[in-house]
Each structure stands twice: as structure tokens, then as C-alpha cells.
Enzyme design. Structure first.
Site, PDB file in Angstrom:
ATOM      1  N   THR A  28       0.820  -1.194   0.000  1.00 21.55           N
ATOM      2  CA  THR A  28       0.000   0.000   0.000  1.00 21.55           C
ATOM      3  C   THR A  28       0.863   1.257   0.000  1.00 21.55           C
ATOM      4  O   THR A  28       2.003   1.231   0.443  1.00 21.55           O
ATOM      5  CB  THR A  28      -0.896  -0.032   1.250  1.00 21.55           C
ATOM      6  OG1 THR A  28      -1.553  -1.284   1.257  1.00 21.55           O
ATOM      7  CG2 THR A  28      -1.886   1.094   1.303  1.00 21.55           C
ATOM      8  N   THR A  70      -3.412   0.467  -3.149  1.00 26.26           N
ATOM      9  CA  THR A  70      -2.736  -0.782  -2.763  1.00 26.26           C
ATOM     10  C   THR A  70      -2.948  -1.936  -3.733  1.00 26.26           C
ATOM     11  O   THR A  70      -3.959  -1.978  -4.433  1.00 26.26           O
ATOM     12  CB  THR A  70      -3.224  -1.227  -1.367  1.00 26.26           C
ATOM     13  OG1 THR A  70      -2.453  -2.326  -0.921  1.00 26.26           O
ATOM     14  CG2 THR A  70      -4.681  -1.643  -1.360  1.00 26.26           C
ATOM     15  N   ASN A  95      -2.424  -4.726  -1.995  1.00 28.40           N
ATOM     16  CA  ASN A  95      -2.433  -5.473  -0.726  1.00 28.40           C
ATOM     17  C   ASN A  95      -1.008  -5.780  -0.292  1.00 28.40           C
ATOM     18  O   ASN A  95      -0.254  -4.850  -0.053  1.00 28.40           O
ATOM     19  CB  ASN A  95      -3.329  -6.706  -0.770  1.00 28.40           C
ATOM     20  CG  ASN A  95      -3.627  -7.217   0.640  1.00 28.40           C
ATOM     21  OD1 ASN A  95      -3.488  -6.459   1.603  1.00 28.40           O
ATOM     22  ND2 ASN A  95      -4.007  -8.446   0.792  1.00 28.40           N
ATOM     23  N   GLN A 148      -6.106  -8.847  -3.084  1.00 32.45           N
ATOM     24  CA  GLN A 148      -7.032  -8.179  -2.162  1.00 32.45           C
ATOM     25  C   GLN A 148      -8.097  -9.120  -1.613  1.00 32.45           C
ATOM     26  O   GLN A 148      -8.751  -8.804  -0.619  1.00 32.45           O
ATOM     27  CB  GLN A 148      -7.708  -7.013  -2.903  1.00 32.45           C
ATOM     28  CG  GLN A 148      -7.862  -5.752  -2.074  1.00 32.45           C
ATOM     29  CD  GLN A 148      -6.547  -5.117  -1.717  1.00 32.45           C
ATOM     30  OE1 GLN A 148      -6.136  -5.145  -0.566  1.00 32.45           O
ATOM     31  NE2 GLN A 148      -5.879  -4.550  -2.694  1.00 32.45           N
ATOM     32  N   ASP A 179      -8.331  -9.753   2.067  1.00 33.73           N
ATOM     33  CA  ASP A 179      -8.906  -8.802   3.034  1.00 33.73           C
ATOM     34  C   ASP A 179     -10.334  -9.183   3.436  1.00 33.73           C
ATOM     35  O   ASP A 179     -10.909  -8.578   4.333  1.00 33.73           O
ATOM     36  CB  ASP A 179      -8.888  -7.373   2.465  1.00 33.73           C
ATOM     37  CG  ASP A 179      -7.548  -6.692   2.710  1.00 33.73           C
ATOM     38  OD1 ASP A 179      -6.716  -7.261   3.436  1.00 33.73           O
ATOM     39  OD2 ASP A 179      -7.331  -5.586   2.185  1.00 33.73           O
ATOM     40  N   SER A 194      -8.529  -1.345   5.651  1.00 32.66           N
ATOM     41  CA  SER A 194      -8.086  -0.457   6.738  1.00 32.66           C
ATOM     42  C   SER A 194      -7.586   0.868   6.192  1.00 32.66           C
ATOM     43  O   SER A 194      -7.199   1.745   6.972  1.00 32.66           O
ATOM     44  CB  SER A 194      -6.941  -1.111   7.516  1.00 32.66           C
ATOM     45  OG  SER A 194      -7.370  -2.302   8.095  1.00 32.66           O
ATOM     46  N   GLY A 215       0.128   0.126   5.716  1.00 33.85           N
ATOM     47  CA  GLY A 215       0.416  -0.592   6.956  1.00 33.85           C
ATOM     48  C   GLY A 215      -0.662  -1.564   7.380  1.00 33.85           C
ATOM     49  O   GLY A 215      -0.709  -1.955   8.553  1.00 33.85           O
ATOM     50  N   GLY A 216      -1.578  -1.946   6.475  1.00 33.82           N
ATOM     51  CA  GLY A 216      -2.645  -2.863   6.876  1.00 33.82           C
ATOM     52  C   GLY A 216      -3.426  -2.245   8.032  1.00 33.82           C
ATOM     53  O   GLY A 216      -3.678  -1.041   8.040  1.00 33.82           O
TER      54      GLY A 216
HETATM   55  O1  DON Z   1      -6.979  -2.468   2.376  1.00 33.96           O
HETATM   56  C1  DON Z   1      -6.313  -2.892   3.315  1.00 33.96           C
HETATM   57  O2  DON Z   1      -6.620  -2.742   4.478  1.00 33.96           O
HETATM   58  C2  DON Z   1      -5.013  -3.620   3.016  1.00 33.96           C
HETATM   59  N1  DON Z   1      -5.118  -4.301   1.758  1.00 33.96           N
HETATM   60  C3  DON Z   1      -3.887  -2.643   3.041  1.00 33.96           C
HETATM   61  C4  DON Z   1      -2.550  -3.286   2.837  1.00 33.96           C
HETATM   62  C5  DON Z   1      -1.411  -2.461   3.288  1.00 33.96           C
HETATM   63  O3  DON Z   1      -1.564  -1.402   3.813  1.00 33.96           O
HETATM   64  C6  DON Z   1      -0.069  -3.056   3.071  1.00 33.96           C
HETATM   65  N2  DON Z   1       0.942  -2.124   3.488  1.00 33.96           N
HETATM   66  N3  DON Z   1       1.865  -2.212   4.142  1.00 33.96           N
END
Ligand code: DON
Length: 566
Positions: free
Chosen positions: A377, A395, A397, A416, A419, A449, A469-470
Site C-alpha cells: 500500500t 494498494t 495489498n 485483495q 482482506d 483499513s 500498513g494494513g
Molecule cells: O486495504 C487494506 O486494508 C489492506 N489491503 C492494506 C494493505 C497495506 O496497507 C499493506 N501495506 N503495508
């Protein structure tokens, strides 16, 4: 002796109040007219060029997103999805564009569950073609272009095409990701010609030039033929045939019917700042506002940033928010997300009242909200000379998405689908668990997120926040905002300050380096379990100095981004 001790205590007390617990940071970048802050410096520079050429924040955002697809493609790109928040000064309105990927229509609830054992099949939602959802980024960028763009669409892609075609030196971050994921990437022959020198099983390294001719061709087609080419053309059919050959789920209908969605942004207020966030399928927006409202009555600035008292209270608010996330949140087009209930002030008061100042609480599940009548992301922040603001979190993902690059086109495909909640109670890649609300269904968007936020004060632009950062995005954005508004840090200090994270399950506090041991000891004494971690997230933020009106930018020192302005 006693008076000496008193003096010492007074001195420690004084220092604790005036100096927050963070290391020295560089000064923020300051500008008068416009600024781009992004996690990769070539992309930020090109966004700034567009602003200087007279383009607006939306033009700059499209050009920046296209370059990030090239220079930080492991993280975001046309094979992924995004959330976009736009403050358009002339209308004095915040717009929310949902460019999130959709589950293929062939997908269903138990698609990743082994029929015999009833258990999740390892890796199929994260690796390989079975993890891919319908990309949303091209359509979302075109949607904002049609509404607000002012420079020819093709011109916005020109810099990205050039960088893809002639190459760029790999940053340390890119080289580290490549090295880490080399084995996975090497499995797919189409990846070898891109990421590995001819005949070599080791990928390119730091400083090596990465040339992406196929990706340049893809961006050239998008530039000259628009996104119809991506979603309904021979290219689309070629894409779908490849997926079919590889036994993936995407079909032509997924592309033909994909639409970005304009949604109503969600508004909250914290100490006089108006905060606009992305609604579901983002979970971040709702939970950031929930946590801020839970935290508002506490005098956090008295305790100081990263004191054990402050961390304790932050963590207690995080646990409650993430428990709600696991239970209530999903795609609002498929499930009723009780937004009003989750943000109801009496509910949040009750949640706050369950918190104990000196003791960690065990949270069994989501709070009981009032019934409603009805319902790797990247992030970059941009402001232009008219005060238009754009916040995009985008992202594929996890790094390099599912690991598959579309042969002949250099397009990194997302993963994705992970998720979604694969099975109630089964954690995804980020350790998040979910419920029925985030179960898989064809055409549904997985819960995210990603939390771009835009802040206004007295009707004027005040800030733009966001991060990858998920799940840690949510707590990163929360802490960065509090660092400025509550603890008086400048924007660079705010993004650099060590972070803590709790996501309800597992019931532990993740702690970045830089938080003193006595603070950790105090937290343990309150009953928290702590896991010291490395660094995470990459906040890219803009804050407008209230006294001078100057634009200040902070790019996360944990990564290799840039804040550039003029
Ligand atoms: O949408 C989300 O929550 C995740 N796919 C985001 C992934 C993410 O931030 C990866 N980064 N470090």
C-alpha cells in the site's frame, strides 16, 4: 537533601511535560503554494512538476499515482485499488471515491475452504491468481479526472511512461522487497524478465536500473485509449483468458461491470477540527473517529506523547474499535454497516466508561451499539494553490500483490481477496479476524483499513493524512493526528514519533523501537502484554500552519519518500 530531591523531581516533571518522547526529526518541508508528500521521491517530484505547470491537485494525484505504479509498483498500481478523498475548495465539499477492488462474481463464501477438512486452504487467498480481485484503480482515477482534471489525461501519464520505459535506480526499500519476495516472484516466468537480470535467479538490487517496457506499453494504452481499454477491449479479453488458463476466478463480466463508487464521506470533530474520512468499505475512517471521540475528554497532552498513561488509554480505545471492526464492518452495498450506531456519542461514552485508568481490560467482543432505524500500500497527500486537497491510499495489498504479473503487460496483480474474512475467526495476513459482514460474495468489496483523512479548521484546509500498513494504518493515522493536535509536534515529528498498535486480537500491544523501557514496564504493570516490533507504516502528511498559513509536509523517516513543495 530533601529539597534537592524535590528539585530533581520538579525538573523531571518539567522535562516530561515539555519534551515529548520522540527523537529529533528533520524540520518539516515548508511551501507557500502547493505540496506533494509521497512515499517515493520520483513520484512526489513529478506530482510537484504538474502543480508547477498549473495543474490542480487532482491532476497531480493522477500523475503521481501513475509514477508510483512504476517506481513503487510492489505497493500500488493499476492492478490494485484505492480510496480517494478530495476537498474541492470552490464547492467547500469533501468527496469520497471508492476505487476498491471487487470479488469476482465466481467467488463465494467458502471459496478458500477445503471441502473435506472444512479448514482454510493455505495461501490461496494471498498467493497466485486465485487471490486476485477486479482492479479498481484505473476506473477511480478516470472518475476523478472527468470531474476535476484540467490537464490532458494523456499528459498526466507521460512521465510515468518515460520512467517505465527508460528505467530508474532501485531504492533500498524496493530492493529489499524484491529480495524478500524473490522466490515467490521467480516462480512465474513472466516476472523473470522484469525483476531478474537475464539468466540470474537473484533479483536486481539497490541502485540497479529497473526497466519496465511492458508496463510502459500498458500505461501508454491507458493514456491514449482511456480506461475503457482496460475494462472492455482485446486487452481485457487477453487478461481474462490468462486468468482462466491459470484457474483464477476473474471473468469478463467482472471487468465490464466494475464501477468506482462516489460515497458520502463521514465527518467527525475533535477539539474544533473537522475531520473527513472514507466510509465503508474502509473501516479506518469510522474507527479513527470512534477512537478520537473516546479519547477527547482525556487530557492526553498533560500526560505527554508516549507516556505510559497516554499509551494505556490509546490502547484501550484501539481494542474497542478493532473489536467493533471485526463484527460490524463490511461492504455497505452488501451488509448494513451501523455507521450511526458506531459513532453514537452515548455509545462511545459507554465504551469510554468501561475503560479503567490503571488496568488493561479484557475485551470479549464488539460493543453493544444502539439499534438504528435504517444502516504493502501507499499513501500520498497533495494540496494545490487553490487549497484543493487530495488524499489517496492505494494498494495491491501485500508486497507485489499475489506475485503474478500479467504476461506482456508488466501489471502486478493484487491479492485483495485476502482482506475478506475467509472464515469467521480465522485471521488474515494481517492477523485480522472478521465476521459474516466481511464474508466473500461475488461483486462485494473486501473490508479495508485504508484511511485517507482530510482535516478542516474553521472551514479552511488544515491537514491531509494517510499511510500504508494494513490494520496499523488506522492507528498510525490516529497517532499522527494526535501528535500534532494534542501534543503540539510539527508534522515531521508527528510522522516520525514511535508508534504503538493494538488490534483487539491478538491481545498484545505492538511497540516500535524508541519507547523507553520504564514506559513499557508501567504498561506491563497495568496488565498489558507487549511485543517489541520493528518499524511499521509510512505516514505521508501535510499540515497547514494555523498562524502563518504555510503548508508544512512530513514524509515518514522510516521509508524513502519525499515532501516537496513550491
Ligand atoms: O486495504 C487494506 O486494508 C489492506 N489491503 C492494506 C494493505 C497495506 O496497507 C499493506 N501495506 N503495508
Amino acid at each position: 537533601m530533601k529539597s534537592k530531591n524535590n528539585l530533581l523531581i520538579a525538573f523531571i516533571y518539567f522535562v516530561a511535560i515539555i519534551s515529548p518522547a520522540f527523537a529529533a526529526s528533520p524540520r518539516p518541508v515548508i511551501a507557500q503554494n502547493g505540496m506533494v508528500v509521497a512515499s517515493e521521491s520520483i513520484a512526489a517530484g513529478i506530482g510537484l512538476d504538474i502543480l508547477k505547470q498549473g495543474g490542480n491537485a487532482v491532476d497531480a494525484a493522477i500523475a503521481t499515482a501513475a509514477v508510483l505504479n512504476v517506481t513503487e509498483g510492489y505497493s500500488s498500481g493499476m492492478g490494485g485499488g484505492c480510496f480517494i478523498l478530495i476537498y474541492w475548495a470552490e464547492d467547500d465539499q469533501v468527496y469520497a471515491i471508492d476505487g476498491r477492488e471487487c470479488a469476482p462474481f465466481k467467488a463465494f463464501r467458502d471459496i478458500y475452504i477445503d471441502k473435506k477438512s472444512g479448514k482454510p486452504i493455505p495461501d490461496v487467498s494471498t498467493e497466485g491468481i486465485t487471490a486476485v480481485a477486479t482492479p479498481g484503480q484505473p476506473a477511480a482515477l478516470e472518475m476523478i479526472y472527468k470531474r476535476w482534471g484540467s490537464i490532458a489525461w494523456a499528459d498526466l501519464f507521460r512521465p510515468a511512461i518515460a520512467v517505465a520505459d527508460t528505467g530508474f535506480p532501485l531504492s533500498r526499500t524496493y530492493a529489499e522487497k524484491l529480495s524478500y519476495f524473490a522466490q515467490r516472484l521467480y516462480q512465474y516466468p513472466a516476472n523473470r524478465g522484469i525483476f531478474f537480470p537475464a539468466g540470474d535467479t537473484l533479483p536486481y538490487g539497490f541502485g540497479d536500473k529497473l526497466i519496465q517496457k511492458d508496463l510502459a506499453k500498458l500505461l501508454q494504452n491507458l493514456a491514449s485509449r482511456g480506461t475503457e481499454w482496460f475494462y472492455d477491449s482485446d486487452f481485457t479479453r487477453e487478461f481474462v483468458n490468462f486468468v482462466k488458463e491459470q484457474k483464477g476466478f476473474l471473468s469478463l463480466n467482472d471487468f465490464l461491470t466494475y464501477q468506482p463508487i462516489e460515497r458520502q464521506s463521514i465527518h467527525g470533530n475533535f477539539r474544533g477540527y473537522d475531520i473527513y474520512v472514507m466510509p465503508p468499505p474502509s473501516s479506518g475512517g469510522i474507527h479513527i473517529i470512534q477512537m478520537l471521540k473516546i479519547l477527547e475528554p482525556f487530557n492526553l497532552s498533560y500526560w505527554g506523547a508516549n507516556s505510559s498513561e497516554t499509551i494505556h488509554i490509546l490502547i484501550e480505545s484501539m481494542k474497542r474499535a478493532f473489536a467493533d471492526r471485526a463484527y460490524y464492518l463490511g461492504d455497505p452495498d452488501f451488509v448494513d454497516v451501523p455507521i450511526a450506531g458506531l459513532l453514537d456519542s452515548a455509545y462511545l461514552d459507554r465504551q469510554r466508561n468501561t475503560m479503567k485508568p490503571y488496568q488493561a481490560s479484557a475485551i470479549q467482543g464488539p460493543g453493544s451499539i444502539p439499534q438504528e432505524e435504517s444502516s504493502q500500500t501507499t499513501h500520498f497527500s497533495i494540496i494545490d494553490q487553490d487549497g484543493n486537497m487530495v488524499a489517496i491510499t492505494s494498494t495491491v495489498n501485500t508486497s507485489f500483490g499475489c506475485g503474478v504479473v500479467l504476461p506482456g503487460w508488466g501489471l502486478i496483480l493484487n491479492n485483495q481477496m485476502d482482506d475478506f474474512s475467509i472464515q469467521p475467526g480465522v485471521p488474515n495476513y494481517y492477523g485480522l479476524i472478521g465476521s459474516e459482514a466481511n464474508a466473500i460474495e461475488g461483486g462485494k468489496r473486501p473490508l479495508s483499513s485504508m484511511s485517507p483523512i482530510i482535516v478542516l479548521k474553521d472551514g479552511l484546509p488544515a491537514g491531509i493524512f494517510g499511510s500504508p500498513g494494513g490494520p496499523r494504518i488506522i492507528t498510525t493515522v490516529l497517532q499522527t493526528f494526535l501528535n500534532i493536535v494534542e501534543f503540539g509536534m510539527d508534522v515531521q515529528e508527528a510522522v516520525d514519533c514511535p508508534r504503538v498498535h493494538h488490534q483487539w486480537k491478538p491481545n498484545v500491544i505492538f511497540i516500535e523501537p524508541g519507547i523507553p523501557n520504564d514506559v513499557l514496564a508501567n504498561l506491563i504493570a497495568k496488565g498489558h502484554e507487549i511485543i517489541p516490533n520493528g518499524y511499521w507504516s509510512s505516514a505521508q502528511c501535510i499540515w497547514i500552519d494555523e498562524n502563518t498559513g504555510l503548508i508544512t509536509g512530513g514524509t515518514d523517516s522510516r521509508t524513502e519518500g519525499a515532501a516537496v513543495g513550491y
